[in-house]
Design a protein around this motif. Structure first.
Motif: not given
Lengths: 211, 231
Positions: A67-68, B52-63, B106-114
């Motif tokens: 998906s990347k 680049r800033h803040g925690n959002v990117a990591k938090e979304l993966q953790a979510y 879970t799958i939806d969030l993974i797709k959103h991260v990417t």
């Protein structure tokens, strides 16, 4: 003041069981002669459930990889996300079976452990498909081990479970493996001369788009 | 030296803030060279200050990872209620639904991260509450399990609020309406309803129990039948 409060709390804690509110119905005993699965068979089934869950997580990682933005293979991603859900369903089917046979009345929490998937990168689509073939082969192998454990338990051949695993699970495994192996072959043949375009077209085919 | 470094950093930051023409510059540069490959490092899906800033990117993966764990925990609860001794098909159905929904998310969030140009890390945990391994036990009676369901659903909902706040208000350098909108549309609304439903269920059960527990066995039986119909 605090001391008094503490004493009261302590007193309550001691007396609590005496007039505790009953929030549940007490368990009852019913005959257990019908619960016949043997221990080694049950344990190998429990192990198999964990295997299926681990496979589902590994497929999620494959889905994530394809998906990347820099990889951009939505067809492969879909294939692997669907495979992840399928593995989860396999785990559910095995759980259903255990329940039907009177199992899982205790030790349910320890049935599944979530560990991050081992691998997160694949050089290309063929590599991932080949990895998937290997993974499915090892799942098949471990299902065969369950069958073997369940038909050879001392004085008890678990015919029904053996039939269920051989008929439903092995059937699906063999068909699934054939499908993945076919996909890997087709793609690999194109790769020799047309690596970029071959994978691009194959990916769209997986999505159901004719290029 | 430090001054120069900070000026350079500042310049870099400014360049980062203005995304204009970066991919195009890469293309112009690389296509003029006598090489057979193109790197084009700045031709990607990353925009805004995401990652680049803040925690959002990591938090979304953790979510995503939290949903994954909960999904399998709910699945085990559904299994437990379906054993012959508990035999509560309604409660089982309730947990199965929670599990299915969490898996889908879970799958939806993974797709959103990417989608946002990031890489999914399955070991990522929330920075907010590190390694919060809540001991989820499956072997619980009816009211206890509803309580656990309610608590864990609130945790998911509050985590969404937290990420939303990080994406919109908490960080000085990050404002990400895309993430905020995604959370609002795909999570916040459903979570509110789900929490209300679970709280309603516990209120009902509470009343059956406080009535001296006289009708408890029948109440639990009927309530389970009811759950089979409404879940």
């Amino acid at each position: 003041m605090k001391a008094i409060l503490f004493a009261v709390v302590a007193l309550l804690a001691v007396c609590a069981p005496a007039f505790a509110t009953q929030c549940h119905v007490n368990p009852v005993n019913i005959p257990k002669e019908w619960v016949t699965m043997h221990r080694s068979c049950r344990d190998s089934m429990r192990h198999q459930i964990q295997e299926e869950v681990a496979a589902s997580l590994q497929y999620l990682a494959m889905g994530a990889h394809f998906s990347k933005d820099t990889v951009n293979r939505p067809g492969f991603a879909k294939l692997f996300f669907d495979a992840a859900s399928e593995e989860r369903e396999h785990a559910m089917k095995l759980i259903e079976y255990l329940l039907m046979r009177g199992e899982l009345t205790s030790d349910v929490t320890s049935l599944i452990t979530i560990r991050p998937p081992e691998r997160n990168n694949w050089a290309n689509g063929v590599e991932a498909l080949e990895h998937a073939v290997k993974m499915e082969s090892s799942v098949t192998k471990s299902i065969r081990a369950v069958i073997s454990a369940c038909e050879s338990a001392k004085d008890f051949n678990d015919y029904h479970l053996v039939d269920y695993l051989a008929g439903e699970f092995l059937d699906e495994q063999y068909k699934g493996q054939r499908d993945l192996a076919g996909k890997a072959s087709t793609l690999k043949k194109m790769l020799e001369r047309h690596p970029a375009l071959g994978e691009f077209i194959f990916d769209k085919k997986l999505l159901g788009i004719d290029v | 030296m430090k001054v120069i470094a900070s000026v350079a950093l500042c310049l870099l930051a400014c360049v980062g803030a203005l995304a204009a023409d970066q991919c195009y510059q890469d293309v112009s540069l690389d296509c003029g060279q006598a090489s057979n490959t193109l790197a084009l490092p700045r031709c990607n899906a990353i925009y805004g200050e995401y990652g680049r800033h803040g925690n959002v990117a990591k938090e979304l993966q953790a979510y995503a990872n939290l949903h994954l764990e909960r999904s399998y925990e709910y699945l085990l609860s559904a299994a437990y209620f379906n054993n012959y001794q508990m035999n509560r098909a309604g409660f089982s159905k309730l947990f199965k639904k929670l599990s299915d929904d969490a898996w889908e998310k879970t799958i939806d969030l993974i797709k959103h991260v990417t989608m946002r140009g990031d890489v999914m890390n399955f070991a990522q945990r929330s920075i907010q509450k590190p390694v919060e391994k809540k001991n989820y036990t499956v072997e619980l009676h009816e009211l206890e399990s509803l309580a656990k369901a309610l608590d864990t659903q609130k945790e998911l909902a509050e985590r969404a609020f937290y990420i939303h706040r990080e994406a919109t208000r908490n960080s000085e350098h990050l404002h990400d309406p895309e993430v905020a909108q995604y959370l609002e549309e795909e999570f916040v609304e459903d979570q509110g309803k789900r929490i209300r439903d679970l709280a309603g269920h516990t209120s009902d059960l509470k009343q059956f129990i406080t009535n001296n527990g006289q009708d408890l066995s029948l109440a639990l039986y009927l309530f389970d039948e009811y759950l089979q119909k409404v879940v």
